[in-house]
Scaffold this motif. Structure first.
Motif, PDB file in Angstrom:
ATOM      1  N   LYS A 140       0.864  -1.177   0.000  1.00  0.00           N
ATOM      2  CA  LYS A 140       0.000   0.000   0.000  1.00  0.00           C
ATOM      3  C   LYS A 140       0.900   1.226   0.000  1.00  0.00           C
ATOM      4  O   LYS A 140       1.878   1.284   0.749  1.00  0.00           O
ATOM      5  CB  LYS A 140      -0.891   0.041   1.248  1.00  0.00           C
ATOM      6  CG  LYS A 140      -1.884  -1.088   1.382  1.00  0.00           C
ATOM      7  CD  LYS A 140      -2.667  -0.947   2.700  1.00  0.00           C
ATOM      8  CE  LYS A 140      -3.656  -2.073   2.915  1.00  0.00           C
ATOM      9  NZ  LYS A 140      -4.366  -1.930   4.221  1.00  0.00           N
ATOM     10  N   GLU A 171      -5.118   7.040  -7.245  1.00  0.00           N
ATOM     11  CA  GLU A 171      -5.716   6.153  -8.245  1.00  0.00           C
ATOM     12  C   GLU A 171      -4.854   6.036  -9.490  1.00  0.00           C
ATOM     13  O   GLU A 171      -5.332   5.640 -10.556  1.00  0.00           O
ATOM     14  CB  GLU A 171      -7.118   6.647  -8.605  1.00  0.00           C
ATOM     15  CG  GLU A 171      -8.089   6.591  -7.423  1.00  0.00           C
ATOM     16  CD  GLU A 171      -9.506   6.964  -7.791  1.00  0.00           C
ATOM     17  OE1 GLU A 171      -9.706   7.533  -8.898  1.00  0.00           O
ATOM     18  OE2 GLU A 171     -10.419   6.681  -6.987  1.00  0.00           O
ATOM     19  N   SER A 194      -7.527   1.224  -8.237  1.00  0.00           N
ATOM     20  CA  SER A 194      -8.269   1.683  -7.061  1.00  0.00           C
ATOM     21  C   SER A 194      -7.311   2.178  -5.978  1.00  0.00           C
ATOM     22  O   SER A 194      -6.102   1.936  -6.027  1.00  0.00           O
ATOM     23  CB  SER A 194      -9.148   0.544  -6.521  1.00  0.00           C
ATOM     24  OG  SER A 194      -8.355  -0.557  -6.117  1.00  0.00           O
ATOM     25  N   ASP A 195      -7.868   2.851  -5.010  1.00  0.00           N
ATOM     26  CA  ASP A 195      -7.172   3.523  -3.907  1.00  0.00           C
ATOM     27  C   ASP A 195      -5.903   2.786  -3.467  1.00  0.00           C
ATOM     28  O   ASP A 195      -5.956   1.715  -2.861  1.00  0.00           O
ATOM     29  CB  ASP A 195      -8.139   3.638  -2.731  1.00  0.00           C
ATOM     30  CG  ASP A 195      -7.618   4.521  -1.608  1.00  0.00           C
ATOM     31  OD1 ASP A 195      -6.396   4.547  -1.383  1.00  0.00           O
ATOM     32  OD2 ASP A 195      -8.440   5.178  -0.950  1.00  0.00           O
ATOM     33  N   THR A 196      -4.752   3.381  -3.738  1.00  0.00           N
ATOM     34  CA  THR A 196      -3.476   2.707  -3.468  1.00  0.00           C
ATOM     35  C   THR A 196      -3.057   2.785  -2.006  1.00  0.00           C
ATOM     36  O   THR A 196      -2.174   2.041  -1.581  1.00  0.00           O
ATOM     37  CB  THR A 196      -2.359   3.310  -4.339  1.00  0.00           C
ATOM     38  OG1 THR A 196      -2.195   4.701  -4.005  1.00  0.00           O
ATOM     39  CG2 THR A 196      -2.682   3.162  -5.821  1.00  0.00           C
ATOM     40  N   ASN A 198      -5.389   2.546   0.697  1.00  0.00           N
ATOM     41  CA  ASN A 198      -6.236   1.637   1.470  1.00  0.00           C
ATOM     42  C   ASN A 198      -6.243   0.215   0.940  1.00  0.00           C
ATOM     43  O   ASN A 198      -6.667  -0.703   1.650  1.00  0.00           O
ATOM     44  CB  ASN A 198      -7.670   2.173   1.515  1.00  0.00           C
ATOM     45  CG  ASN A 198      -7.810   3.385   2.422  1.00  0.00           C
ATOM     46  OD1 ASN A 198      -7.501   3.321   3.606  1.00  0.00           O
ATOM     47  ND2 ASN A 198      -8.250   4.505   1.857  1.00  0.00           N
ATOM     48  N   ASN A 199      -5.808   0.010  -0.282  1.00  0.00           N
ATOM     49  CA  ASN A 199      -5.855  -1.310  -0.893  1.00  0.00           C
ATOM     50  C   ASN A 199      -4.458  -1.826  -1.223  1.00  0.00           C
ATOM     51  O   ASN A 199      -3.634  -1.094  -1.758  1.00  0.00           O
ATOM     52  CB  ASN A 199      -6.673  -1.279  -2.190  1.00  0.00           C
ATOM     53  CG  ASN A 199      -8.109  -0.855  -1.961  1.00  0.00           C
ATOM     54  OD1 ASN A 199      -8.722  -1.206  -0.955  1.00  0.00           O
ATOM     55  ND2 ASN A 199      -8.659  -0.103  -2.904  1.00  0.00           N
ATOM     56  N   TYR A 200      -4.231  -3.087  -0.913  1.00  0.00           N
ATOM     57  CA  TYR A 200      -3.020  -3.739  -1.399  1.00  0.00           C
ATOM     58  C   TYR A 200      -3.161  -4.025  -2.888  1.00  0.00           C
ATOM     59  O   TYR A 200      -4.212  -4.470  -3.351  1.00  0.00           O
ATOM     60  CB  TYR A 200      -2.782  -5.070  -0.680  1.00  0.00           C
ATOM     61  CG  TYR A 200      -2.184  -4.946   0.691  1.00  0.00           C
ATOM     62  CD1 TYR A 200      -0.856  -4.561   0.857  1.00  0.00           C
ATOM     63  CD2 TYR A 200      -2.934  -5.239   1.828  1.00  0.00           C
ATOM     64  CE1 TYR A 200      -0.292  -4.460   2.116  1.00  0.00           C
ATOM     65  CE2 TYR A 200      -2.377  -5.139   3.095  1.00  0.00           C
ATOM     66  CZ  TYR A 200      -1.060  -4.742   3.231  1.00  0.00           C
ATOM     67  OH  TYR A 200      -0.503  -4.639   4.479  1.00  0.00           O
ATOM     68  N   HIS A 201      -2.109  -3.751  -3.633  1.00  0.00           N
ATOM     69  CA  HIS A 201      -2.011  -4.167  -5.026  1.00  0.00           C
ATOM     70  C   HIS A 201      -0.654  -4.834  -5.206  1.00  0.00           C
ATOM     71  O   HIS A 201       0.303  -4.535  -4.478  1.00  0.00           O
ATOM     72  CB  HIS A 201      -2.125  -2.982  -5.984  1.00  0.00           C
ATOM     73  CG  HIS A 201      -3.476  -2.332  -5.992  1.00  0.00           C
ATOM     74  ND1 HIS A 201      -4.572  -2.896  -6.602  1.00  0.00           N
ATOM     75  CD2 HIS A 201      -3.910  -1.155  -5.447  1.00  0.00           C
ATOM     76  CE1 HIS A 201      -5.623  -2.097  -6.452  1.00  0.00           C
ATOM     77  NE2 HIS A 201      -5.242  -1.035  -5.747  1.00  0.00           N
ATOM     78  N   ASP A 217      -1.749  -6.379 -10.305  1.00  0.00           N
ATOM     79  CA  ASP A 217      -2.666  -7.470  -9.956  1.00  0.00           C
ATOM     80  C   ASP A 217      -2.824  -8.443 -11.114  1.00  0.00           C
ATOM     81  O   ASP A 217      -3.928  -8.871 -11.457  1.00  0.00           O
ATOM     82  CB  ASP A 217      -4.022  -6.910  -9.513  1.00  0.00           C
ATOM     83  CG  ASP A 217      -3.921  -6.032  -8.280  1.00  0.00           C
ATOM     84  OD1 ASP A 217      -3.041  -6.302  -7.430  1.00  0.00           O
ATOM     85  OD2 ASP A 217      -4.700  -5.068  -8.159  1.00  0.00           O
ATOM     86  N   SER A 395     -11.286  -4.137 -11.144  1.00  0.00           N
ATOM     87  CA  SER A 395     -11.279  -4.761  -9.825  1.00  0.00           C
ATOM     88  C   SER A 395     -11.341  -6.278  -9.906  1.00  0.00           C
ATOM     89  O   SER A 395     -10.911  -6.974  -8.993  1.00  0.00           O
ATOM     90  CB  SER A 395     -12.453  -4.243  -8.999  1.00  0.00           C
ATOM     91  OG  SER A 395     -13.670  -4.499  -9.679  1.00  0.00           O
TER      92      SER A 395
END
Length: 456
Positions: A140, A171, A194-196, A198-201, A217, A395
């Motif tokens: 993140k 984003e 998506s939100d970098t 709050n979200n793991y990528h 991803d 997503s």
């Protein structure tokens, strides 16, 4: 006698703190007493001669210590046992996986890169080098204007493949590449996601002698073919092609002392009173894991058959890389590639070298400028983001296979001397002119340790 030596060392240290290291470039190489040109464009010994040491700008090709070859491995961050400060690392990659500059922290089995007020953030660099292959990192990013998170491959001659994330835009993943740090701002391209924060990528770089693919991803976001990088003027491929360290970093692009182009690109000045500072005492990026798969070519380029990589020519292209058996280790932080035993406690033969180099810079610091090659200060950089091509990551991602293929036979070949004489300087080169020595206390400690050994 020892007390007198220590007092003398204190006096010497004060002059070190007040002085600035000699800068280096393609046209101004390091002098013999400080022979190693660091990643940030300044001359020194010790850590200056390890990861990031540019042999083209150093006193000689053998001034830089040989680089440890690639190792396929997944790095999880359950603890910091395999993370070592660059004030302690002496080139033995068997003792650590990552070399740190700054203040990495452990939280819930994740690695936090932190950036507190009055700091220039945190940089982790792999102790081994990739010469093509695949690397992926799950993390993140941080957030906030002026705050930059980066995941890059950077070679000692400043070939670069990168992901960069500006905290004011959560984003977008910015991608770029460079050949020997030569600034070409048309190289940027964006990937939407998506939100970098709050979200793991999972960000992936698949790098072969013929092609680079950026994935998020498991979905392809961008592809670069080497065939599209030919420069007829210099008669060479402007394509990243030399052994590179994996670098993870959090740094203040919006530092007031940075160039205005960098500040604008980073979204403005860093807010040192933001919520993350008030709640935690620092900005942070959260890294879960990194996986490296070496290219494992059966013949050069892209091999990792021996123990270390060196260069046999100032051209700094893939056909000048030697996969050999040179040692990667120095005995102390005043060692160099040509004198790795300098400062050794039991080595009387190196005592003169120890005395001569005890007052020079041993650990490169950072001023807050970009930890890669692109400093975003070019006049055209302000339009880069708007003109960059963009891909969108959905997503409902699914696994995909790399489209890159190679028989590992790409060799840069002739014509590279024109690049070596280029007047263009990368951001890493320019950093040296305004570098602040944030690790002076560590340099002082090394000086005291050296004089203490000499006094025995």
């Amino acid at each position: 006698m020892v007390r007198a030596i220590i007092i003398a060392a204190l006096a010497t240290a004060s002059t070190v703190f007040a002085s600035s290291a000699t800068t280096c470039s393609l046209t101004q190489k390091c002098p013999s007493d400080t022979p190693c040109c660091s990643q940030y464009g300044e001359c020194g010994v010790g850590a200056y001669c390890l990861g990031g040491c540019d042999p083209r700008m150093s006193f000689g090709l053998d001034s830089c210590v040989a680089a440890p070859v690639c190792e396929s491995k997944t790095y999880n961050f359950n603890n910091l046992d395999r993370v070592m400060s660059n004030t302690k690392y002496l080139g033995d990659s068997s003792k650590t996986d990552w070399v740190a500059d700054g203040n990495p922290q452990l939280y819930n089995n994740n690695l936090l890169l932190t950036m507190a007020p009055d700091s220039v953030g945190t940089l982790l660099a792999s102790s081994t080098y990739m010469w093509y292959g695949n690397v992926k990192a799950t993390f993140k990013t941080s957030r906030g204007q002026g705050v930059v998170t980066a995941f890059i491959l950077l070679s000692d001659v400043k070939d670069e493949i990168d992901y960069e994330f500006v905290g004011a835009d959560l984003e977008t993943a910015q991608t770029n590449y460079y050949f020997q740090g030569i600034p070409q701002y048309t190289h940027g391209a964006n990937i939407s996601l998506s939100d970098t924060f709050n979200n793991y990528h999972t960000y992936e770089i698949d790098w072969t002698p013929d092609q680079i693919t950026w994935k998020v991803d498991s979905q392809e976001g961008r592809t670069l073919k080497r065939a599209d990088t030919w420069n007829a003027s210099t008669n060479q491929w402007m394509y990243p092609q030399t052994p590179a360290r994996v670098q993870l970093s959090l740094w203040p692009g919006g530092l007031a002392s940075n160039g205005q182009g960098t500040i604008d690109w980073a979204g403005g000045l860093v807010d040192w009173n933001a919520a993350d500072i008030k709640n935690n005492g620092y900005y942070y990026a959260t890294f879960q894991s990194v996986t490296v798969d070496c290219f494992n070519a059966t013949s050069a380029p892209g091999t990792n058959d021996e123990t270390s990589y060196t260069y046999n020519s100032l051209a700094g292209t893939n056909d000048t890389v030697v996969d050999g058996k040179n040692s990667t280790i120095i005995k102390s932080l005043i060692g160099t590639g040509t004198d790795p035993d300098a400062g050794a406690a039991s080595g009387s033969s190196s005592s003169s070298s120890s005395s001569a180099t005890a007052t020079v810079e041993t650990v490169p610091g950072r001023s807050g400028g970009n930890t890669g090659s692109d400093n975003h200060d070019d006049s055209s950089s302000s339009s880069t983001a708007s003109s960059a091509s963009t891909a969108t990551i959905s997503s409902d991602t699914s696994a995909s296979t790399s489209t890159g293929s190679s028989n590992g036979q790409f060799s840069q070949g002739g014509g590279s001397s024109s690049s070596s004489s280029s007047s263009s300087k990368s951001g890493a080169d320019k950093l040296g002119a305004t570098q602040e020595k944030v690790l002076k206390g560590s340099v002082f400690a090394v000086i005291i340790a050296v004089v203490a050994m000499m006094a025995l």
